[in-house]
Design a protein around this motif. Structure first.
Motif, PDB file in Angstrom:
ATOM      1  N   GLY A 162      -6.626  11.008   4.201  1.00  0.00           N
ATOM      2  CA  GLY A 162      -6.091  10.172   5.257  1.00  0.00           C
ATOM      3  C   GLY A 162      -6.757  10.343   6.609  1.00  0.00           C
ATOM      4  N   PHE A 163      -7.819  11.158   6.698  1.00  0.00           N
ATOM      5  CA  PHE A 163      -8.436  11.424   7.990  1.00  0.00           C
ATOM      6  C   PHE A 163      -9.723  10.653   8.228  1.00  0.00           C
ATOM      7  N   TRP A 164     -10.589  10.600   7.226  1.00  0.00           N
ATOM      8  CA  TRP A 164     -11.881   9.962   7.423  1.00  0.00           C
ATOM      9  C   TRP A 164     -11.966   8.696   6.595  1.00  0.00           C
ATOM     10  N   GLY A 165     -12.620   7.719   7.126  1.00  0.00           N
ATOM     11  CA  GLY A 165     -12.777   6.473   6.388  1.00  0.00           C
ATOM     12  C   GLY A 165     -12.534   5.295   7.302  1.00  0.00           C
ATOM     13  N   GLY A 166     -12.486   4.130   6.703  1.00  0.00           N
ATOM     14  CA  GLY A 166     -12.368   2.899   7.466  1.00  0.00           C
ATOM     15  C   GLY A 166     -10.983   2.603   7.985  1.00  0.00           C
ATOM     16  N   GLY A 167      -9.994   3.363   7.585  1.00  0.00           N
ATOM     17  CA  GLY A 167      -8.647   3.114   8.060  1.00  0.00           C
ATOM     18  C   GLY A 167      -7.962   1.970   7.348  1.00  0.00           C
ATOM     19  N   ALA A 168      -8.422   1.606   6.144  1.00  0.00           N
ATOM     20  CA  ALA A 168      -7.816   0.513   5.396  1.00  0.00           C
ATOM     21  C   ALA A 168      -6.908   1.065   4.311  1.00  0.00           C
ATOM     22  N   ASP A 169      -5.816   0.361   4.056  1.00  0.00           N
ATOM     23  CA  ASP A 169      -4.853   0.758   3.050  1.00  0.00           C
ATOM     24  C   ASP A 169      -4.496  -0.443   2.195  1.00  0.00           C
ATOM     25  N   VAL A 170      -4.090  -0.179   0.962  1.00  0.00           N
ATOM     26  CA  VAL A 170      -3.504  -1.217   0.127  1.00  0.00           C
ATOM     27  C   VAL A 170      -1.996  -1.074   0.272  1.00  0.00           C
ATOM     28  N   VAL A 171      -1.338  -2.126   0.729  1.00  0.00           N
ATOM     29  CA  VAL A 171       0.108  -2.123   0.908  1.00  0.00           C
ATOM     30  C   VAL A 171       0.713  -2.900  -0.255  1.00  0.00           C
ATOM     31  N   ILE A 172       1.532  -2.226  -1.042  1.00  0.00           N
ATOM     32  CA  ILE A 172       2.092  -2.821  -2.248  1.00  0.00           C
ATOM     33  C   ILE A 172       3.597  -3.008  -2.056  1.00  0.00           C
ATOM     34  N   PRO A 173       4.062  -4.253  -2.023  1.00  0.00           N
ATOM     35  CA  PRO A 173       5.502  -4.494  -1.879  1.00  0.00           C
ATOM     36  C   PRO A 173       6.296  -3.866  -3.029  1.00  0.00           C
ATOM     37  N   TRP A 174       7.489  -3.406  -2.719  1.00  0.00           N
ATOM     38  CA  TRP A 174       8.332  -2.751  -3.713  1.00  0.00           C
ATOM     39  C   TRP A 174       8.589  -3.651  -4.913  1.00  0.00           C
ATOM     40  N   LYS A 175       8.689  -4.952  -4.691  1.00  0.00           N
ATOM     41  CA  LYS A 175       8.964  -5.892  -5.785  1.00  0.00           C
ATOM     42  C   LYS A 175       7.817  -5.931  -6.803  1.00  0.00           C
ATOM     43  N   ASN A 176       6.639  -5.447  -6.445  1.00  0.00           N
ATOM     44  CA  ASN A 176       5.491  -5.445  -7.340  1.00  0.00           C
ATOM     45  C   ASN A 176       5.411  -4.181  -8.205  1.00  0.00           C
ATOM     46  N   ILE A 177       6.337  -3.259  -8.013  1.00  0.00           N
ATOM     47  CA  ILE A 177       6.373  -2.057  -8.852  1.00  0.00           C
ATOM     48  C   ILE A 177       7.056  -2.421 -10.156  1.00  0.00           C
ATOM     49  N   VAL A 178       6.333  -2.192 -11.259  1.00  0.00           N
ATOM     50  CA  VAL A 178       6.833  -2.533 -12.582  1.00  0.00           C
ATOM     51  C   VAL A 178       7.598  -1.364 -13.193  1.00  0.00           C
ATOM     52  N   LYS A 179       7.034  -0.164 -13.084  1.00  0.00           N
ATOM     53  CA  LYS A 179       7.632   1.011 -13.709  1.00  0.00           C
ATOM     54  C   LYS A 179       7.180   2.266 -12.990  1.00  0.00           C
ATOM     55  N   ILE A 180       8.107   3.188 -12.803  1.00  0.00           N
ATOM     56  CA  ILE A 180       7.784   4.503 -12.253  1.00  0.00           C
ATOM     57  C   ILE A 180       7.954   5.503 -13.387  1.00  0.00           C
ATOM     58  N   GLY A 181       6.839   6.077 -13.827  1.00  0.00           N
ATOM     59  CA  GLY A 181       6.861   7.035 -14.925  1.00  0.00           C
ATOM     60  C   GLY A 181       6.743   8.462 -14.435  1.00  0.00           C
ATOM     61  N   MET A 182       6.582   9.374 -15.376  1.00  0.00           N
ATOM     62  CA  MET A 182       6.467  10.793 -15.039  1.00  0.00           C
ATOM     63  C   MET A 182       5.191  11.082 -14.250  1.00  0.00           C
ATOM     64  N   ASP A 183       4.090  10.403 -14.602  1.00  0.00           N
ATOM     65  CA  ASP A 183       2.796  10.690 -13.984  1.00  0.00           C
ATOM     66  C   ASP A 183       2.211   9.526 -13.200  1.00  0.00           C
ATOM     67  N   VAL A 184       2.678   8.312 -13.460  1.00  0.00           N
ATOM     68  CA  VAL A 184       2.075   7.131 -12.841  1.00  0.00           C
ATOM     69  C   VAL A 184       3.129   6.161 -12.326  1.00  0.00           C
ATOM     70  N   VAL A 185       2.670   5.325 -11.396  1.00  0.00           N
ATOM     71  CA  VAL A 185       3.449   4.186 -10.921  1.00  0.00           C
ATOM     72  C   VAL A 185       2.656   2.950 -11.327  1.00  0.00           C
ATOM     73  N   LEU A 186       3.268   2.111 -12.155  1.00  0.00           N
ATOM     74  CA  LEU A 186       2.613   0.889 -12.598  1.00  0.00           C
ATOM     75  C   LEU A 186       3.000  -0.243 -11.670  1.00  0.00           C
ATOM     76  N   VAL A 187       1.994  -0.944 -11.163  1.00  0.00           N
ATOM     77  CA  VAL A 187       2.240  -2.065 -10.249  1.00  0.00           C
ATOM     78  C   VAL A 187       1.548  -3.309 -10.794  1.00  0.00           C
ATOM     79  N   LYS A 188       2.036  -4.456 -10.384  1.00  0.00           N
ATOM     80  CA  LYS A 188       1.414  -5.721 -10.785  1.00  0.00           C
ATOM     81  C   LYS A 188       0.893  -6.391  -9.520  1.00  0.00           C
ATOM     82  N   LEU A 189      -0.440  -6.347  -9.374  1.00  0.00           N
ATOM     83  CA  LEU A 189      -1.095  -6.948  -8.216  1.00  0.00           C
ATOM     84  C   LEU A 189      -2.154  -7.919  -8.708  1.00  0.00           C
ATOM     85  N   ASP A 190      -1.922  -9.201  -8.487  1.00  0.00           N
ATOM     86  CA  ASP A 190      -2.930 -10.202  -8.820  1.00  0.00           C
ATOM     87  C   ASP A 190      -4.042 -10.198  -7.790  1.00  0.00           C
TER      88      ASP A 190
END
Length: 103
Positions: free
Chosen positions: A48-76
């Protein structure tokens, strides 16, 4: 679930199978008491310190499943936002909701 547990999960887009990264931040709706979106830094950032300062913002409604190790999202559309643009969009949204007029 603790926020620190949530941040250690990989975020995977089920549309194309790409790993987007790990959650660095959450955007909260304090009025409603809920999470609005998750924020995943682009691969150019290191801790979070070095880089272009860009982030991917994922709306909560796009979260499909929260598993033990991963968060599955649907982003077209993997839109990458600059942090300043996100703040500007939030401010515009608050203005349209009448947030500042009520004060």
């Amino acid at each position: 679930m603790k926020i620190s547990d949530f941040q250690s999960k990989d975020v995977i887009n089920i549309v194309d199978g790409k790993k987007l990264g790990q959650i660095s931040d959450l955007e909260l709706d304090l009025r409603q008491g809920r999470i609005d979106s998750i924020v995943v830094p682009t691969s150019g950032k290191l801790f979070g310190f070095w880089g272009g300062g860009a982030d991917v913002v994922i709306p909560w409604k796009n979260i499909v499943k929260i598993g033990m190790d991963v968060v599955l999202v649907k982003l077209d559309d993997n839109r990458v936002y600059r942090e300043e643009d996100v703040r500007e969009q939030d401010r515009d949204r608050e203005y349209s909701r009448g947030y500042y007029r009520d004060r």
